[in-house]
Design a protein around this motif. Structure first.
Motif, PDB file in Angstrom:
ATOM      1  N   VAL A 154     -13.215   6.465   2.189  1.00  0.00           N
ATOM      2  CA  VAL A 154     -12.913   6.149   0.989  1.00  0.00           C
ATOM      3  C   VAL A 154     -11.829   7.094   0.350  1.00  0.00           C
ATOM      4  O   VAL A 154     -10.947   6.428  -0.441  1.00  0.00           O
ATOM      5  N   ASP A 155     -12.053   8.108   0.479  1.00  0.00           N
ATOM      6  CA  ASP A 155     -11.097   9.208  -0.256  1.00  0.00           C
ATOM      7  C   ASP A 155      -9.579   9.058   0.276  1.00  0.00           C
ATOM      8  O   ASP A 155      -8.675   9.002  -0.324  1.00  0.00           O
ATOM      9  N   GLN A 156      -9.530   8.879   1.569  1.00  0.00           N
ATOM     10  CA  GLN A 156      -8.295   8.511   2.146  1.00  0.00           C
ATOM     11  C   GLN A 156      -7.605   7.454   1.905  1.00  0.00           C
ATOM     12  O   GLN A 156      -6.288   7.245   1.407  1.00  0.00           O
ATOM     13  N   ASN A 159      -6.454   7.763  -1.664  1.00  0.00           N
ATOM     14  CA  ASN A 159      -5.414   8.691  -1.814  1.00  0.00           C
ATOM     15  C   ASN A 159      -3.921   8.138  -1.385  1.00  0.00           C
ATOM     16  O   ASN A 159      -2.697   8.340  -1.727  1.00  0.00           O
ATOM     17  N   LYS A 160      -4.340   7.128  -0.524  1.00  0.00           N
ATOM     18  CA  LYS A 160      -2.873   6.293   0.106  1.00  0.00           C
ATOM     19  C   LYS A 160      -2.537   5.472  -0.724  1.00  0.00           C
ATOM     20  O   LYS A 160      -1.338   5.147  -0.923  1.00  0.00           O
ATOM     21  N   LEU A 161      -3.576   4.532  -1.295  1.00  0.00           N
ATOM     22  CA  LEU A 161      -3.125   3.532  -2.165  1.00  0.00           C
ATOM     23  C   LEU A 161      -2.913   3.643  -3.603  1.00  0.00           C
ATOM     24  O   LEU A 161      -2.179   2.841  -4.290  1.00  0.00           O
ATOM     25  N   LEU A 162      -3.692   4.478  -4.168  1.00  0.00           N
ATOM     26  CA  LEU A 162      -3.570   4.472  -5.672  1.00  0.00           C
ATOM     27  C   LEU A 162      -2.317   4.737  -6.068  1.00  0.00           C
ATOM     28  O   LEU A 162      -1.799   4.362  -7.179  1.00  0.00           O
ATOM     29  N   PRO A 163      -1.352   5.890  -5.665  1.00  0.00           N
ATOM     30  CA  PRO A 163      -0.043   5.861  -6.250  1.00  0.00           C
ATOM     31  C   PRO A 163       0.547   4.625  -6.180  1.00  0.00           C
ATOM     32  O   PRO A 163       1.381   4.451  -7.229  1.00  0.00           O
ATOM     33  N   GLU A 164       0.704   4.006  -4.941  1.00  0.00           N
ATOM     34  CA  GLU A 164       1.277   2.489  -4.876  1.00  0.00           C
ATOM     35  C   GLU A 164       1.091   1.516  -5.982  1.00  0.00           C
ATOM     36  O   GLU A 164       1.702   1.017  -6.540  1.00  0.00           O
ATOM     37  N   ILE A 165      -0.517   1.627  -6.094  1.00  0.00           N
ATOM     38  CA  ILE A 165      -0.973   0.582  -6.951  1.00  0.00           C
ATOM     39  C   ILE A 165      -0.776   0.882  -8.411  1.00  0.00           C
ATOM     40  O   ILE A 165      -0.228   0.224  -9.313  1.00  0.00           O
ATOM     41  N   TYR A 190     -10.626   9.909  -9.454  1.00  0.00           N
ATOM     42  CA  TYR A 190      -9.606   9.379  -9.298  1.00  0.00           C
ATOM     43  C   TYR A 190      -9.469   8.615 -10.845  1.00  0.00           C
ATOM     44  O   TYR A 190     -10.349   8.241 -11.484  1.00  0.00           O
ATOM     45  N   ASP A 191      -8.004   8.215 -10.991  1.00  0.00           N
ATOM     46  CA  ASP A 191      -7.650   7.662 -12.221  1.00  0.00           C
ATOM     47  C   ASP A 191      -7.924   6.145 -12.118  1.00  0.00           C
ATOM     48  O   ASP A 191      -6.871   5.451 -11.725  1.00  0.00           O
ATOM     49  N   ILE A 192      -8.992   5.635 -12.464  1.00  0.00           N
ATOM     50  CA  ILE A 192      -9.373   4.157 -12.323  1.00  0.00           C
ATOM     51  C   ILE A 192     -10.187   3.922 -13.590  1.00  0.00           C
ATOM     52  O   ILE A 192     -10.969   4.516 -14.121  1.00  0.00           O
TER      53      ILE A 192
END
Length: 447
Positions: A154-156, A159-165, A190-192
């Motif tokens: 989950v964290d990986q 960490n991979k997708l959130l900056p892109e999103i 995380y900033d969700i």
């Protein structure tokens, strides 16, 4: 700029409870029309092979019903990903008119994104606010690879997708079939903006705030429907809230019962048209139990097996045996498993069983694939214990350091009753359910 009021309508963990579907559908349709800006989501475990129509169509009937609900996106739960074969999962959504979002489950052997799902999508409101919707499911590392899927941490994944999103969107929303503890972990780290939750069947009637993230969830079995409200100015949220609507508060209408009865009847008809074999006599649950252990021993080619009596819940009638009969007696989403224990561990397992015998004998049980009533008593075939407490495996005295194989069911790996089994090395056959194993056994036995 004018204020936007955006609604997210959501369902989760329906588990093929079609009895609630007519009222759910009316509620969704009503508020999709009433709200000026709304989006609709499901957060997984929409299917459950306990239901005859779901069983007969391998979930495609559920997708057809969901097509009428105006879903913008869904994610999957373990009752989609782990209870269907790889091929059935690959075709479950062939006719869906909604998007499937799944960021943390890849297809083996190359670990590629499944063709039937995207990791996320961007929805845009009438005033141009971009909302990113990300989907994730519980990553069962031990079991998914056996079905040809590779779960991701989950964290990986985040960490991979959130900056892109976050670069593409003003608001970030997670459809999370991960369970409440994981949702809380994500919210803290995380900033969700919003997490719509599922899997642990938690009901958050007014939502829950964790570190500024709004958590929402609508319980289980379609008993509630979620409704999230976001107030947005200049593409930024300045207020957010969640509530749930109990389905029992929605008026039933004439024809609801007939519709639900027809779905049940269609599923039963589809299953009863198929002939497994002919049984020369009625088989009680107790007789099925010992047949089940023989079937497991034969399947894994080992001398010993173990099953609990609550696993078989109905008679199998004399005469034509159909998949419907097997579903009625074995409604579980449970798979064959073989475990390897040392003689010392077999002894420990017997002690664990003895200590809990009376408690488990009448213990009502739900979850971990089980769809019966009570756990019952543990029975063995190929393992015996004499009046002095000496254990024999296939007729030979147990040696503490020797390794022994016992055919059983994966259910006992997941329930918190037997630490010895939880710690044991196992092989789980996820491509076949218990009732399918029994169908093959009876077909060969009575051909």
């Amino acid at each position: 700029m004018a204020t936007e009021i955006i609604h997210f309508l959501h369902t989760n963990d329906l588990h093929s409870h079609f009895e609630h579907w007519p009222r759910i559908l009316r509620f969704l349709k009503k508020y999709q029309k009433k709200y000026q800006e709304s989006f609709t989501f499901d957060v997984g475990d929409a299917i459950d092979r306990l239901n005859p129509l779901t069983e007969a169509t391998l979930g495609k009937s559920n997708v057809q019903l969901m097509n009428g609900a105006g879903y913008d996106a869904v994610t999957i739960g373990n009752n989609e990903g782990l209870v269907l074969s790889h091929q059935s999962m690959n075709h479950l959504y062939d006719d869906a008119n909604f998007d499937v979002l799944l960021a943390n489950l890849f297809e083996l052997p190359k670990a590629t994104q499944p063709k039937w799902a995207d990791p996320y999508k961007i929805l845009t409101t009438k005033l141009g606010t971009n909302i990113a919707i990300l989907g994730m499911t519980a990553p069962y590392d031990l079991t998914y690879p056996s079905l040809g899927w590779q779960p991701q941490n989950v964290d990986q994944t985040l960490n991979k997708l959130l900056p892109e999103i976050q670069e593409k969107s003003d608001i970030v929303v997670l459809l999370s079939h991960l369970g409440l503890p994981t949702d809380e972990h994500i919210a803290k780290n995380y900033d969700i903006d919003v997490i719509m939750g599922a899997h642990t069947h938690h009901l958050l009637e007014q939502g829950k705030y964790v570190n500024g993230t709004l958590l929402a969830a609508a319980g289980r079995y379609g008993e509630n429907i979620g409704d999230i409200t976001l107030k947005v100015t200049n593409h930024k949220i300045f207020e957010k809230s969640a509530k749930t609507k109990p389905v029992y508060e929605i008026d039933e209408q004439f024809g609801d019962y007939e519709l639900m009865h027809r779905w049940q009847k269609v599923g039963k008809h589809m299953l009863t048209r198929q002939i497994v074999t002919r049984l020369p006599k009625l088989l009680t649950p107790d007789e099925q139990l010992y047949d089940g252990m023989r079937a497991l021993k034969k399947y894994f080619d080992v001398p010993a097996a173990m099953i609990s009596t609550g696993m078989f819940v109905d008679d199998l009638p004399q005469g034509i045996l159909t998949p419907y009969d097997l579903l009625e007696s074995m409604p579980h989403s449970i798979n064959p498993m073989v475990m390897t224990l040392s003689g010392e561990e077999v002894t420990m397992l017997f002690n664990e069983i003895d200590e809990q015998r009376e408690r488990l004998s009448n213990l009502p049980l739900k979850g971990s694939g089980f769809r019966g009533k009570i756990f019952g008593y543990i029975r063995f075939d190929g393992i015996d214990r004499d009046r002095h407490g000496q254990i024999f495996y296939h007729g030979e005295k147990l040696e503490l350091q020797k390794r022994y194989q016992i055919a059983t069911l994966d259910h006992y790996k997941w329930v918190p009753f037997f630490p010895t089994i939880q710690d044991a090395p196992v092989k789980i056959e996820l491509n076949i359910l218990l009732r399918e194993l029994m169908a093959n056994y009876y077909k060969q036995k009575y051909q």
